[in-house]
Structure formats: structure tokens, C-alpha cells
Write an enzyme that holds these catalytic residues in place. Structure first.
Site: not given
Length: 267
Positions: A44-47
Site C-alpha cells: 500500500l502507499s503507506e504502512t
């Protein structure tokens, strides 16, 4: 060992809108290589990862954010998603929570209508000629750009919302800039301003909704529009809506969240 993991769509009230973030509460920090591998696996774009800040009087948790390719100094949507998990899954009783990050203390407060408001730093910029490589990467790029030293983003103000929708930057050329990414923005047709964000420098071609870029967009549009309160929309394919307010050297960025799933990671 196993660890809880949650996925939350941020800056939206509906599933499959906004920006999905993975959230992993930890008791203690794992090593950096494991955190980065987890973010790459989640894809995902961020964790976001956070641990209790038991020894710090000014914070409740410490938080870090990783894209599939790198750790970043500030992230809005994964902070909002983390706060949603803290409030709704971890039994947090307060109306607000304080998170220590590489960008200082970030507050998140929850309102009765379910909106979450991020208390973020205002980011400064400097005006400079648009780099030649950036003008090659994006057709009709303006001659002047803003550069944001905090996260190394460039910001280009385009002529219209339609120009932002139609923007198709060359990701290969953008990556050659050697910075984090590119923000494009314009006056909105049904809101105060719109934006899109491309970040190939950290492994993201286009981020669906990006809270942190509003730390510079809000003060920038305040200079153009006047006032301090704005309704903003990020017009990616998934899309998202943000209520923003400039408060001196801080920016309030509010959004909703939609819970998608939870599970466990086994290491």
C-alpha cells in the site's frame, strides 16, 4: 510471533474510496529492515507502525510510516488510519491522542460526527524556476514551482481543475529528479482547491489521498484565496475530501475513515 494488522480507507466515508493504509500496533519496535519488508509486502502507499510512548510525557505513542520503498518523514492518511484504530480497536478513552513522529508531535482528535482532525505542522516552501526535467515530465508545466524542503516535494499550480485531472506526468522523468514527488493543484470547481500527488521517488506513482501535502497546500492557497478555512479534494481515481484550517504555524486536516479489515501477521 504474530502481530495485529488493520487496513483502513482514510479521507473517505465509504469503502474503496480515499487512501488505504495498513496499521500495525507494536509493543516494541522491530528492526528497520523488517518494518520496510512489511511495508513492501503490504504494497500500500503507506504502512504505519506505532508503539506506546510510556516514557514520554508529551506523547501517547511513537509513530513511523513506510512506503513500499522508503520511510517518510510525515504522512497524513496513515496517521488518520492509525488514530481510527487507536480510538475504535484499542479501547482508547480520550477524545484526542498524541503521536511522536520525525516531524514532531502530531495530535489527532475525534469529533462526535466521526471526523478525525490531524494537528500537523505548517510546511514552508521556496519559489524557484521549474526544473527543466520537470517541465519535460509534465506538459504545460508553469515556469515557476514551489519546492518544499521538509519532504523534497515540488508543487506546481495549474490553470484549472481540469488541467489537474488531465495531468499525466512521465514517471520515469519524475524519478530522475531524485526527490520525493510532485504535487499539482488548482482552484476547485465545487471546492476551494483540488490536487493530485505523484511520488515515484518513494515507490508510488500516484497516491490516492495525501494528508501531509495539505501542510503546504493550505498555507499556499491561503496566500492566493485569503481566509483560513478550506474544503479540499484530491481528485485521484479513488478520491477524497478534506476539511482544512490554517492555524498559524499549524494546519488542521480533517477527514473520515472506513474500516476494511483486520488480521494477524506471522513472523
Amino acid at each position: 510471533m504474530s502481530y495485529p494488522i488493520y487496513q483502513v480507507d482514510a479521507f473517505t466515508s465509504r469503502l474503496f474510496g480515499g487512501n488505504p493504509a495498513a496499521v500495525m500496533p507494536l509493543d516494541t519496535w522491530l528492526d528497520d529492515s523488517t518494518l520496510q519488508a512489511l511495508a513492501l509486502e503490504n504494497n500500500l502507499s503507506e504502512t504505519a507502525f506505532f508503539v506506546p510512548a510510556d516514557d514520554q510525557a508529551d506523547a501517547d505513542f511513537q509513530i513511523r510510516w513506510f512506503t513500499p520503498g522508503a520511510e517518510v518523514p510525515l504522512c497524513g492518511h496513515a496517521t488518520l488510519a492509525s488514530a481510527w484504530v487507536i480510538f475504535n480497536k484499542l479501547g482508547w478513552q480520550g477524545e484526542s491522542v498524541r503521536l511522536r513522529s520525525k516531524s514532531g508531535i502530531l495530535g489527532v482528535r475525534q469529533s462526535a460526527d466521526g471526523w478525525l482532525t490531524l494537528d500537523f505542522p505548517r510546511l514552508d516552501w521556496r519559489e524557484e524556476p521549474t526544473p527543466a526535467l520537470l517541465r519535460q515530465a509534465l506538459d504545460n508545466a508553469p515556469e515557476t514551482a514551489l519546492f518544499v524542503p521538509n519532504d523534497t516535494n515540488y508543487l506546481l499550480t495549474l490553470d484549472s481543475e481540469q488541467a489537474v485531472r488531465n495531468a499525466k506526468p512521465d514517471m520515469r522523468l519524475l524519478k530522475q529528479l531524485g526527490n520525493q514527488g510532485l504535487i499539482v493543484t488548482a482552484r476547485g470547481e465545487e471546492c476551494d482547491f483540488v490536487s493530485r500527488y505523484f511520488a515515484p521517488g518513494v515507490g508510488i506513482d500516484e497516491d490516492p489521498v495525501t494528508g501531509s501535502i495539505h501542510s503546504v497546500l493550505v498555507p499556499w492557497w491561503a496566500t492566493r484565496l485569503g481566509g483560513t478555512r478550506f474544503l479540499a479534494r484530491q481528485i485521484s481515481a479513488r478520491g477524497g475530501e478534506l476539511r482544512c484550517e490554517l492555524k498559524g504555524n499549524r494546519v488542521d486536516i480533517a477527514g473520515q475513515a472506513a474500516f476494511y479489515m483486520e488480521g494477524r501477521v506471522y513472523l
